[in-house]
Scaffold this motif. Structure first.
Motif, PDB file in Angstrom:
ATOM      1  N   ALA A 159       0.837  -1.202   0.000  1.00 19.61           N
ATOM      2  CA  ALA A 159       0.000   0.000   0.000  1.00 19.61           C
ATOM      3  C   ALA A 159       0.866   1.245   0.000  1.00 19.61           C
ATOM      4  O   ALA A 159       1.992   1.250   0.511  1.00 19.61           O
ATOM      5  CB  ALA A 159      -0.911   0.021   1.224  1.00 19.61           C
ATOM      6  N   SER A 160       0.324   2.316  -0.563  1.00 22.57           N
ATOM      7  CA  SER A 160       1.000   3.609  -0.525  1.00 22.57           C
ATOM      8  C   SER A 160       0.962   4.150   0.898  1.00 22.57           C
ATOM      9  O   SER A 160       0.129   3.749   1.712  1.00 22.57           O
ATOM     10  CB  SER A 160       0.309   4.590  -1.479  1.00 22.57           C
ATOM     11  OG  SER A 160      -1.026   4.842  -1.069  1.00 22.57           O
ATOM     12  N   THR A 161       1.854   5.074   1.192  1.00 26.81           N
ATOM     13  CA  THR A 161       1.831   5.727   2.506  1.00 26.81           C
ATOM     14  C   THR A 161       0.822   6.863   2.507  1.00 26.81           C
ATOM     15  O   THR A 161       0.297   7.219   3.550  1.00 26.81           O
ATOM     16  CB  THR A 161       3.225   6.264   2.893  1.00 26.81           C
ATOM     17  OG1 THR A 161       3.642   7.208   1.910  1.00 26.81           O
ATOM     18  CG2 THR A 161       4.236   5.137   2.992  1.00 26.81           C
ATOM     19  N   ALA A 162       0.560   7.434   1.344  1.00 30.68           N
ATOM     20  CA  ALA A 162      -0.374   8.553   1.226  1.00 30.68           C
ATOM     21  C   ALA A 162      -1.736   8.068   0.750  1.00 30.68           C
ATOM     22  O   ALA A 162      -1.827   7.156  -0.073  1.00 30.68           O
ATOM     23  CB  ALA A 162       0.175   9.574   0.230  1.00 30.68           C
ATOM     24  N   ALA A 163      -2.780   8.687   1.275  1.00 32.44           N
ATOM     25  CA  ALA A 163      -4.132   8.413   0.785  1.00 32.44           C
ATOM     26  C   ALA A 163      -4.278   9.045  -0.594  1.00 32.44           C
ATOM     27  O   ALA A 163      -3.647  10.060  -0.903  1.00 32.44           O
ATOM     28  CB  ALA A 163      -5.175   8.987   1.742  1.00 32.44           C
ATOM     29  N   ILE A 164      -5.101   8.438  -1.438  1.00 30.86           N
ATOM     30  CA  ILE A 164      -5.377   8.974  -2.774  1.00 30.86           C
ATOM     31  C   ILE A 164      -6.513   9.987  -2.638  1.00 30.86           C
ATOM     32  O   ILE A 164      -7.597   9.643  -2.169  1.00 30.86           O
ATOM     33  CB  ILE A 164      -5.753   7.838  -3.753  1.00 30.86           C
ATOM     34  CG1 ILE A 164      -4.640   6.792  -3.821  1.00 30.86           C
ATOM     35  CG2 ILE A 164      -6.064   8.411  -5.131  1.00 30.86           C
ATOM     36  CD1 ILE A 164      -3.293   7.317  -4.266  1.00 30.86           C
ATOM     37  N   PRO A 165      -6.274  11.236  -3.021  1.00 29.28           N
ATOM     38  CA  PRO A 165      -7.293  12.266  -2.823  1.00 29.28           C
ATOM     39  C   PRO A 165      -8.474  12.126  -3.781  1.00 29.28           C
ATOM     40  O   PRO A 165      -8.350  11.542  -4.853  1.00 29.28           O
ATOM     41  CB  PRO A 165      -6.533  13.571  -3.085  1.00 29.28           C
ATOM     42  CG  PRO A 165      -5.418  13.184  -3.991  1.00 29.28           C
ATOM     43  CD  PRO A 165      -5.052  11.769  -3.629  1.00 29.28           C
ATOM     44  N   ARG A 166      -9.599  12.675  -3.370  1.00 29.15           N
ATOM     45  CA  ARG A 166     -10.775  12.753  -4.233  1.00 29.15           C
ATOM     46  C   ARG A 166     -10.852  14.147  -4.846  1.00 29.15           C
ATOM     47  O   ARG A 166     -10.269  15.083  -4.345  1.00 29.15           O
ATOM     48  CB  ARG A 166     -12.050  12.515  -3.419  1.00 29.15           C
ATOM     49  CG  ARG A 166     -12.166  11.144  -2.864  1.00 29.15           C
ATOM     50  CD  ARG A 166     -13.438  10.978  -2.073  1.00 29.15           C
ATOM     51  NE  ARG A 166     -13.448  11.921  -0.961  1.00 29.15           N
ATOM     52  CZ  ARG A 166     -14.465  12.087  -0.137  1.00 29.15           C
ATOM     53  NH1 ARG A 166     -15.550  11.387  -0.275  1.00 29.15           N
ATOM     54  NH2 ARG A 166     -14.395  12.966   0.843  1.00 29.15           N
ATOM     55  N   GLY A 167     -11.575  14.235  -5.964  1.00 29.92           N
ATOM     56  CA  GLY A 167     -11.887  15.535  -6.537  1.00 29.92           C
ATOM     57  C   GLY A 167     -10.784  16.203  -7.330  1.00 29.92           C
ATOM     58  O   GLY A 167     -10.868  17.399  -7.606  1.00 29.92           O
ATOM     59  N   ARG A 168      -9.743  15.465  -7.708  1.00 30.97           N
ATOM     60  CA  ARG A 168      -8.703  16.017  -8.571  1.00 30.97           C
ATOM     61  C   ARG A 168      -8.004  14.875  -9.298  1.00 30.97           C
ATOM     62  O   ARG A 168      -8.054  13.732  -8.876  1.00 30.97           O
ATOM     63  CB  ARG A 168      -7.704  16.870  -7.809  1.00 30.97           C
ATOM     64  CG  ARG A 168      -6.744  16.105  -6.923  1.00 30.97           C
ATOM     65  CD  ARG A 168      -5.688  17.058  -6.336  1.00 30.97           C
ATOM     66  NE  ARG A 168      -4.730  16.395  -5.504  1.00 30.97           N
ATOM     67  CZ  ARG A 168      -3.612  15.816  -5.928  1.00 30.97           C
ATOM     68  NH1 ARG A 168      -3.311  15.802  -7.219  1.00 30.97           N
ATOM     69  NH2 ARG A 168      -2.771  15.248  -5.090  1.00 30.97           N
ATOM     70  N   TRP A 169      -7.333  15.199 -10.409  1.00 27.50           N
ATOM     71  CA  TRP A 169      -6.595  14.189 -11.166  1.00 27.50           C
ATOM     72  C   TRP A 169      -5.338  13.806 -10.405  1.00 27.50           C
ATOM     73  O   TRP A 169      -4.612  14.658  -9.905  1.00 27.50           O
ATOM     74  CB  TRP A 169      -6.229  14.713 -12.550  1.00 27.50           C
ATOM     75  CG  TRP A 169      -7.418  14.747 -13.463  1.00 27.50           C
ATOM     76  CD1 TRP A 169      -8.150  15.846 -13.804  1.00 27.50           C
ATOM     77  CD2 TRP A 169      -8.020  13.634 -14.119  1.00 27.50           C
ATOM     78  NE1 TRP A 169      -9.176  15.480 -14.640  1.00 27.50           N
ATOM     79  CE2 TRP A 169      -9.116  14.118 -14.847  1.00 27.50           C
ATOM     80  CE3 TRP A 169      -7.739  12.275 -14.153  1.00 27.50           C
ATOM     81  CZ2 TRP A 169      -9.933  13.305 -15.611  1.00 27.50           C
ATOM     82  CZ3 TRP A 169      -8.547  11.455 -14.919  1.00 27.50           C
ATOM     83  CH2 TRP A 169      -9.633  11.971 -15.632  1.00 27.50           C
ATOM     84  N   VAL A 170      -5.096  12.499 -10.321  1.00 27.45           N
ATOM     85  CA  VAL A 170      -3.936  11.953  -9.620  1.00 27.45           C
ATOM     86  C   VAL A 170      -3.314  10.898 -10.532  1.00 27.45           C
ATOM     87  O   VAL A 170      -4.021  10.045 -11.070  1.00 27.45           O
ATOM     88  CB  VAL A 170      -4.341  11.294  -8.281  1.00 27.45           C
ATOM     89  CG1 VAL A 170      -3.133  10.720  -7.572  1.00 27.45           C
ATOM     90  CG2 VAL A 170      -5.078  12.269  -7.395  1.00 27.45           C
ATOM     91  N   HIS A 171      -2.003  10.956 -10.704  1.00 32.07           N
ATOM     92  CA  HIS A 171      -1.305   9.927 -11.467  1.00 32.07           C
ATOM     93  C   HIS A 171      -0.770   8.896 -10.485  1.00 32.07           C
ATOM     94  O   HIS A 171      -0.124   9.244  -9.502  1.00 32.07           O
ATOM     95  CB  HIS A 171      -0.150  10.529 -12.272  1.00 32.07           C
ATOM     96  CG  HIS A 171       0.517   9.531 -13.157  1.00 32.07           C
ATOM     97  ND1 HIS A 171       1.622   8.816 -12.758  1.00 32.07           N
ATOM     98  CD2 HIS A 171       0.217   9.103 -14.411  1.00 32.07           C
ATOM     99  CE1 HIS A 171       1.980   7.998 -13.731  1.00 32.07           C
ATOM    100  NE2 HIS A 171       1.141   8.154 -14.746  1.00 32.07           N
ATOM    101  N   VAL A 172      -1.064   7.619 -10.733  1.00 30.19           N
ATOM    102  CA  VAL A 172      -0.589   6.530  -9.872  1.00 30.19           C
ATOM    103  C   VAL A 172       0.139   5.506 -10.734  1.00 30.19           C
ATOM    104  O   VAL A 172      -0.162   5.345 -11.911  1.00 30.19           O
ATOM    105  CB  VAL A 172      -1.743   5.852  -9.099  1.00 30.19           C
ATOM    106  CG1 VAL A 172      -2.422   6.846  -8.174  1.00 30.19           C
ATOM    107  CG2 VAL A 172      -2.761   5.227 -10.044  1.00 30.19           C
ATOM    108  N   ALA A 173       1.119   4.838 -10.127  1.00 31.26           N
ATOM    109  CA  ALA A 173       1.872   3.810 -10.850  1.00 31.26           C
ATOM    110  C   ALA A 173       2.428   2.803  -9.861  1.00 31.26           C
ATOM    111  O   ALA A 173       2.708   3.114  -8.705  1.00 31.26           O
ATOM    112  CB  ALA A 173       3.010   4.442 -11.651  1.00 31.26           C
ATOM    113  N   ALA A 174       2.565   1.567 -10.342  1.00 32.31           N
ATOM    114  CA  ALA A 174       3.246   0.502  -9.606  1.00 32.31           C
ATOM    115  C   ALA A 174       4.253  -0.104 -10.557  1.00 32.31           C
ATOM    116  O   ALA A 174       3.967  -0.325 -11.734  1.00 32.31           O
ATOM    117  CB  ALA A 174       2.256  -0.552  -9.133  1.00 32.31           C
ATOM    118  N   SER A 175       5.449  -0.366 -10.048  1.00 33.22           N
ATOM    119  CA  SER A 175       6.519  -0.910 -10.861  1.00 33.22           C
ATOM    120  C   SER A 175       7.153  -2.086 -10.129  1.00 33.22           C
ATOM    121  O   SER A 175       7.399  -2.013  -8.933  1.00 33.22           O
ATOM    122  CB  SER A 175       7.564   0.183 -11.122  1.00 33.22           C
ATOM    123  OG  SER A 175       8.606  -0.320 -11.918  1.00 33.22           O
TER     124      SER A 175
END
Length: 193
Positions: A159-175
């Motif tokens: 899991a990420s350490t940061a929460a994924i925010p709502r209401g805005r564009w967010v770029h996420v990736a797993a490698s």
């Protein structure tokens, strides 16, 4: 925000912009042309780079890309997406992308956002629980990447350490490079295992 969507390069296996203005075909912008099919409950919306598809909280809101061996990578891979979350799922997971089935031997990897994990009596419809064990101890509203290494007996979840925010564009990736799993949120390394 950039005006043009990303382009495929020589190592891109699949790149779906989801910018089709109508129909059910999801076109692949990579050299492999791995087209898919949108479920009937997706809808055309304004997106990060003009057109996009909105996915709703129904079983018919998905995109399916048929399996192709070119999608297998013995060395590792990266999966990434632009997200705009209106809300967090009431169930255990809002899936982003995956190669996954409910059959234990057919689970390869998944990328998603941990949901609220609600159940009856709070909500009237129970989740089928396909992802319950992968997110059981993970914090709600965080990015999750789960995968089953070739020789592993069980799925491993991160899991990420940061929460994924709502209401805005967010770029996420797993490698995954065969040894290290890295999670990125908005272009920054968020977690490494």
């Amino acid at each position: 925000l950039p005006a043009l969507p990303p382009l495929a390069d020589s190592v891109t296996v699949g790149l779906w912009h989801f910018d089709e203005r109508a129909g059910t075909q999801a076109s692949d912008a990579s050299l492999f042309r791995l087209s898919g099919t949108f479920g009937p409950d997706t809808r055309v919306e304004f997106g990060r780079y003009k057109g996009a598809r909105a996915f709703t909280a129904t079983a018919q809101s998905f995109v399916f890309i048929p399996y192709n061996p070119v999608m297998e990578s013995p060395r590792g891979f990266t999966v990434e997406a632009w997200l705009y979350l209106n809300d967090y799922s009431q169930f255990e997971l809002s899936s982003i992308a995956m190669r996954w089935t409910p059959v234990p031997n057919e689970q390869s990897w998944l990328l998603g956002v941990v949901g609220r994990k609600l159940g009856p009596p709070t909500i009237t419809i129970a989740s089928p629980g396909w992802f319950a064990s992968e997110v059981a101890v993970l914090p709600q509203q965080h990015l999750v990447f789960a995968f089953r290494p070739e020789l592993a007996a069980a799925t491993q979840s991160f899991a990420s350490t940061a929460a994924i925010p709502r209401g805005r564009w967010v770029h996420v990736a797993a490698s995954v490079d065969g040894e290290v799993v890295r999670l990125f949120v908005d272009g920054r390394l968020d977690a490494q295992v």
